[in-house]
Design a protein around this motif. Sequence first.
Motif, PDB file in Angstrom:
ATOM      1  N   LEU A   4       5.351   3.691   3.392  1.00 33.58           N
ATOM      2  CA  LEU A   4       4.217   4.609   3.429  1.00 33.58           C
ATOM      3  C   LEU A   4       3.219   4.155   4.480  1.00 33.58           C
ATOM      4  N   GLU A   6      -0.582   5.233   5.945  1.00 39.44           N
ATOM      5  CA  GLU A   6      -1.771   6.076   5.882  1.00 39.44           C
ATOM      6  C   GLU A   6      -2.444   6.170   7.254  1.00 39.44           C
ATOM      7  N   CYS A  22      -0.605  10.569   4.705  1.00 40.44           N
ATOM      8  CA  CYS A  22       0.301   9.482   4.339  1.00 40.44           C
ATOM      9  C   CYS A  22       1.711   9.945   4.644  1.00 40.44           C
ATOM     10  N   TRP A  36      -3.063   8.880  -4.563  1.00 43.47           N
ATOM     11  CA  TRP A  36      -4.068   8.203  -3.740  1.00 43.47           C
ATOM     12  C   TRP A  36      -4.935   7.339  -4.671  1.00 43.47           C
ATOM     13  N   THR A  78       4.978  14.203   4.074  1.00 49.11           N
ATOM     14  CA  THR A  78       3.590  13.779   4.206  1.00 49.11           C
ATOM     15  C   THR A  78       2.749  14.307   3.044  1.00 49.11           C
ATOM     16  N   TYR A  95      -5.567   3.945  -0.473  1.00 50.94           N
ATOM     17  CA  TYR A  95      -4.147   3.630  -0.472  1.00 50.94           C
ATOM     18  C   TYR A  95      -3.326   4.821  -0.945  1.00 50.94           C
ATOM     19  N   CYS A  96      -2.234   5.030  -0.277  1.00 52.36           N
ATOM     20  CA  CYS A  96      -1.231   6.000  -0.689  1.00 52.36           C
ATOM     21  C   CYS A  96      -0.172   5.253  -1.497  1.00 52.36           C
ATOM     22  N   GLY A 113       1.161   1.929   0.484  1.00 56.14           N
ATOM     23  CA  GLY A 113       0.852   1.765   1.888  1.00 56.14           C
ATOM     24  C   GLY A 113      -0.114   0.611   2.102  1.00 56.14           C
ATOM     25  N   THR A 116      -6.161   2.615   4.386  1.00 55.58           N
ATOM     26  CA  THR A 116      -6.994   3.040   5.508  1.00 55.58           C
ATOM     27  C   THR A 116      -8.453   3.025   5.055  1.00 55.58           C
TER      28      THR A 116
END
Length: 122
Positions: A4, A6, A22, A36, A78, A95-96, A113, A116
């Motif tokens: 994953l 992001e 993501c 998320w 996505t 975070y994803c 992931g 971000t």
Amino acid sequence: QVHLAESGGGLVQAGGSLRLSCAASGRTFSYLTMGWFRQAPGKDREFVSAINWSGGGTNYADSVKGRFTISRDNAKNTVYLQMNSLKPEDTAVYYCAASDTPTPHEYEYDYWGQGTQVTVSS
């Protein structure tokens, strides 16, 4: 295995908007529940939103209801998080995550992931 990644974080003023993306790879994306989460400095990670495999089922934390919208494009592997009316308290690393479970608890998300950063200035 699911990878994953992001993107879309950044610095925005209060009241502004951001859209996080993501991108998933490595597994059949359309079978996965996507979520998320976010973690602010000095705080525990918290749930933000999740979407089921078809996109027909979503849920949100009370703190973001009416402001954030989760969606997915299975053709593009996505998931998105549209964030409107951002507040300084939304500042966090986002975070994803992905799960094989239809309605997963946080501990049932197996893939994460790197996160971000979203910063909302007052």
